[in-house]
Design a protein around this motif. Structure first.
Motif, PDB file in Angstrom:
ATOM      1  N   THR A  15       0.671  -1.235   0.030  1.00 59.28           N
ATOM      2  CA  THR A  15      -0.030   0.035  -0.156  1.00 59.28           C
ATOM      3  C   THR A  15       0.918   1.346   0.140  1.00 59.28           C
ATOM      4  O   THR A  15       1.850   1.365   0.822  1.00 59.28           O
ATOM      5  N   VAL A  16       0.422   2.117  -0.989  1.00 59.14           N
ATOM      6  CA  VAL A  16       1.197   3.373  -0.984  1.00 59.14           C
ATOM      7  C   VAL A  16       0.219   4.416  -0.822  1.00 59.14           C
ATOM      8  O   VAL A  16      -0.791   4.500  -1.562  1.00 59.14           O
ATOM      9  N   THR A  17       0.429   5.366  -0.273  1.00 58.92           N
ATOM     10  CA  THR A  17      -0.440   6.856  -0.225  1.00 58.92           C
ATOM     11  C   THR A  17       0.297   7.922  -0.770  1.00 58.92           C
ATOM     12  O   THR A  17       1.690   8.363  -0.392  1.00 58.92           O
ATOM     13  N   LEU A  18      -0.268   8.717  -1.654  1.00 56.05           N
ATOM     14  CA  LEU A  18       0.496   9.757  -2.361  1.00 56.05           C
ATOM     15  C   LEU A  18      -0.354  11.079  -2.128  1.00 56.05           C
ATOM     16  O   LEU A  18      -1.447  11.007  -2.338  1.00 56.05           O
ATOM     17  N   THR A  19       0.293  12.062  -1.989  1.00 55.95           N
ATOM     18  CA  THR A  19      -0.434  13.442  -2.004  1.00 55.95           C
ATOM     19  C   THR A  19       0.088  14.087  -3.202  1.00 55.95           C
ATOM     20  O   THR A  19       1.350  14.551  -3.161  1.00 55.95           O
ATOM     21  N   THR A  60       2.200   6.000 -10.914  1.00 58.62           N
ATOM     22  CA  THR A  60       2.874   4.748 -10.973  1.00 58.62           C
ATOM     23  C   THR A  60       4.396   4.774 -10.895  1.00 58.62           C
ATOM     24  O   THR A  60       4.889   3.978 -10.075  1.00 58.62           O
ATOM     25  N   THR A  61       5.091   5.614 -11.416  1.00 66.99           N
ATOM     26  CA  THR A  61       6.343   5.751 -11.280  1.00 66.99           C
ATOM     27  C   THR A  61       6.684   6.267  -9.706  1.00 66.99           C
ATOM     28  O   THR A  61       7.683   6.052  -9.340  1.00 66.99           O
ATOM     29  N   LEU A  62       5.957   7.055  -9.351  1.00 71.83           N
ATOM     30  CA  LEU A  62       5.936   7.640  -7.894  1.00 71.83           C
ATOM     31  C   LEU A  62       5.846   6.757  -6.821  1.00 71.83           C
ATOM     32  O   LEU A  62       6.597   6.562  -5.933  1.00 71.83           O
ATOM     33  N   ALA A  63       4.952   5.728  -6.985  1.00 73.26           N
ATOM     34  CA  ALA A  63       4.571   4.677  -6.297  1.00 73.26           C
ATOM     35  C   ALA A  63       5.818   3.750  -6.362  1.00 73.26           C
ATOM     36  O   ALA A  63       6.357   3.122  -5.118  1.00 73.26           O
ATOM     37  N   GLY A  72      10.745   1.746  -3.839  1.00 71.85           N
ATOM     38  CA  GLY A  72      12.038   1.178  -4.232  1.00 71.85           C
ATOM     39  C   GLY A  72      12.407  -0.060  -5.324  1.00 71.85           C
ATOM     40  O   GLY A  72      13.413  -0.804  -5.281  1.00 71.85           O
ATOM     41  N   ILE A  73      11.500   0.316  -6.065  1.00 70.95           N
ATOM     42  CA  ILE A  73      11.385  -0.757  -7.199  1.00 70.95           C
ATOM     43  C   ILE A  73      11.155   0.042  -8.487  1.00 70.95           C
ATOM     44  O   ILE A  73      11.164   1.159  -8.458  1.00 70.95           O
ATOM     45  N   SER A  74      11.640  -0.794  -9.579  1.00 70.69           N
ATOM     46  CA  SER A  74      11.384  -0.084 -10.870  1.00 70.69           C
ATOM     47  C   SER A  74       9.848  -0.095 -11.357  1.00 70.69           C
ATOM     48  O   SER A  74       9.274  -1.161 -10.888  1.00 70.69           O
ATOM     49  N   ASP A  75       9.586   0.813 -12.203  1.00 71.10           N
ATOM     50  CA  ASP A  75       8.247   0.681 -12.860  1.00 71.10           C
ATOM     51  C   ASP A  75       7.808  -0.793 -13.345  1.00 71.10           C
ATOM     52  O   ASP A  75       6.834  -1.279 -13.441  1.00 71.10           O
ATOM     53  N   THR A  76       8.903  -1.311 -13.965  1.00 65.39           N
ATOM     54  CA  THR A  76       8.588  -2.520 -14.883  1.00 65.39           C
ATOM     55  C   THR A  76       8.386  -3.468 -13.991  1.00 65.39           C
ATOM     56  O   THR A  76       7.937  -4.789 -14.327  1.00 65.39           O
ATOM     57  N   GLN A  77       8.479  -3.603 -12.534  1.00 69.27           N
ATOM     58  CA  GLN A  77       8.166  -4.752 -11.413  1.00 69.27           C
ATOM     59  C   GLN A  77       6.834  -4.533 -11.019  1.00 69.27           C
ATOM     60  O   GLN A  77       6.296  -5.693 -10.526  1.00 69.27           O
TER      61      GLN A  77
END
Length: 517
Positions: free
Chosen positions: A4-8, A21-24, A29-34
């Protein structure tokens, strides 16, 4: 397990799936492709500060993690199963029917109004100032009062049942998945009719039945047990009867009272519809002249105490319209609706105040437990007498209403039948007009610009809930003196909107199953 990720974010950022998606991914600490799947679980707007923000809660599934299972809706064929009669095809009735099918019982729904498509014609006639069909209008017909009023899906109580399942059910029948995560989910009056029709199709395909133009005139009670209904002189037997008639079926209350079935008076609320330019509400709520393309039409929720009596906004419709919600030509009743895009230049809301049982005690000697119905009816008739011909509604500029003076003219309105100048404060019961005046004044101090001559109050908003409760046992959900009679939803006094009524209908279906071995 998903993470779970919360972004403002800014509104523009929150509208960009690739960006969040990139920010999450960066946060984890992973890449977008994962990321195998990312989905929004909650979205809300924070407009408390000058810079409006959007809070996004995200569920992230990484490669090789098991994907979430799609919800399963199993509706078996119940054509030859035990029948249950349901009076009314609003959310309580429809969701009771779906749950009965899941539980192996056969629902038979009786709707006084017309199917959702044919109903449009009668509503169009009302909007043009034509005759009011007492059985087919904004209050009566397939889907109930919410179908052609708005489609908001917010409930303050999550204890009534499986809130998420109710939303998933609506998505299954055609609603946008956005309702699953928006803080204040909304379908829209342009889309809800198609969902209602899809639910009906499912019920019929499973062997259930829905009869339109079928006003129930009596409930068959033998030896203290409900065992069917009477429609048009024909008796239909059933193992149980569900009363899910909505808040406007006054003839049902009168029929039950005449039969000696226990009813209870209850508090409710009445008031007016208030309408502002949407741009004004946007500027107040978002602290900017124009809201821009990434923010929705702004809403508000207001409450205040005036002399110990609550005054509050109800059914707020940003980017919406005011509609004629009377069920008789002798009444002036209004309600609000919003299409899914909420693109109207108007914002409207009910502003209502408490009506307590003691407020209509003077009518109880003559009308008994139905005194609240009489009080409500007189309020609507007074509005009609002080309005114009047909559905033309009485109205007053908000600034004039608060100041207690007549309006010489009125601003433009979304209310198609039209409005006419009237001193609402002079013909309303004094406790209602004074409470509304005090409440609106307080709202103006909280939202600078709310009290303005560019806004209008229109009469009357009187169908927020019913003045009568059909009692039921807390455990069995049956009527305390009539076995196998199950009051449900808003009309019985146990719900206050689409979702709460739907959840109550499901609970009643489960209670019926426990009684039918």
């Amino acid at each position: 397990m998903p993470r779970t990720v919360t972004l403002t974010l800014s509104p523009k950022q929150a509208a960009d799936a690739k960006l969040y998606t990139t920010l999450a991914a960066r946060r984890l600490g992973i890449s977008d492709t994962q990321i195998a799947l990312i989905r929004v679980t909650k979205r809300s707007i924070d407009a408390r500060n000058r810079a409006v923000k959007v809070n996004l809660s995200l569920e992230v599934f990484v490669d090789e993690e098991p994907m979430p299972e799609a919800p399963n809706f199993d509706y078996p064929n119940v054509e030859h199963a035990t029948p249950v009669a349901i009076i009314g095809s609003g959310p309580a009735g429809l969701f009771a029917a779906l749950r009965l099918i899941e539980l192996g019982l056969r629902p038979i729904l009786f709707e006084r109004g017309k199917d959702v498509s044919t109903r449009k014609t009668d509503i169009a006639t009302i909007n043009r100032g034509g005759d009011v069909n007492p059985d087919s209008n904004y209050a009566f017909g397939e889907g109930g009062a919410g179908t052609y009023s708005d489609g908001k899906l917010f409930t303050r109580s999550k204890k009534r049942g499986d809130y998420n399942k109710a939303l998933q059910t609506l998505v299954h029948f055609g609603a946008s998945p956005e309702i699953l995560y928006d803080a204040h989910p909304h379908i829209g009056t342009d889309k809800l009719p198609y969902i209602i029709a899809a639910i009906r199709k499912q019920i019929v395909e499973c062997g259930g039945a829905i009869y339109f133009d079928s006003r129930v005139s009596d409930i068959i009670i033998r030896n203290g047990r409900a065992c069917g209904v009477r429609v048009g002189g024909t008796d239909i037997e059933a193992a149980a009867v569900v009363i899910a008639t909505g808040h406007s079926a006054r003839d049902i209350y009168r029929m039950l009272h005449a039969k000696g079935v226990l009813l209870e008076p209850k508090a409710f609320a009445m008031g007016v519809r208030i309408e502002h330019p949407q741009q004004l509400i946007d500027s107040i709520q978002y602290h900017m002249p124009e809201r821009g393309e990434y923010l929705p039409a702004a809403a508000y929720s207001l409450v205040n105490q005036v002399g110990g009596r609550g005054v509050y906004s109800f059914c707020m419709c940003p980017g919406g319209f005011i509609v004629p919600a009377m069920t008789s030509a002798e009444e002036s009743v209004v309600n609000g609706m919003s299409p899914s895009h909420r693109g109207s230049p108007y914002a409207n809301s009910a502003i209502v105040t408490e009506v307590r049982v003691e407020d209509y005690a003077h009518l109880q000697e003559k009308y008994g437990v139905l005194a609240g119905l009489e009080f409500q009816t007189r309020f609507e008739h007074a509005a009609r007498l002080n309005g114009g011909d047909r559905q033309v509604a009485p109205a007053q500029r908000v600034s004039d209403f608060v100041a207690g003076r007549a309006s010489r003219s009125l601003p433009r309105t979304s209310y198609i039948p039209g409005i006419t100048c009237s001193r609402l404060d002079e013909w309303m019961p004094e406790f209602i007009s004074s409470s509304l005046r005090g409440g609106i004044s307080a709202f103006g101090r909280r939202m600078r610009g709310f009290v303005t001559s560019d806004a209008v109050v229109i009469g009357v908003e009187s169908r927020t809930s019913t003045p009568v409760r059909i009692p039921r046992d807390k455990e069995s959900l049956m009527h305390p003196t009539v076995d196998m009679l199950f009051p449900a939803g808003e009309g019985a006094g146990y719900a206050g909107g689409i979702i709460s009524a739907a959840l109550d209908g499901e609970r009643v279906a489960e209670a019926i199953k426990r009684q039918i071995k």
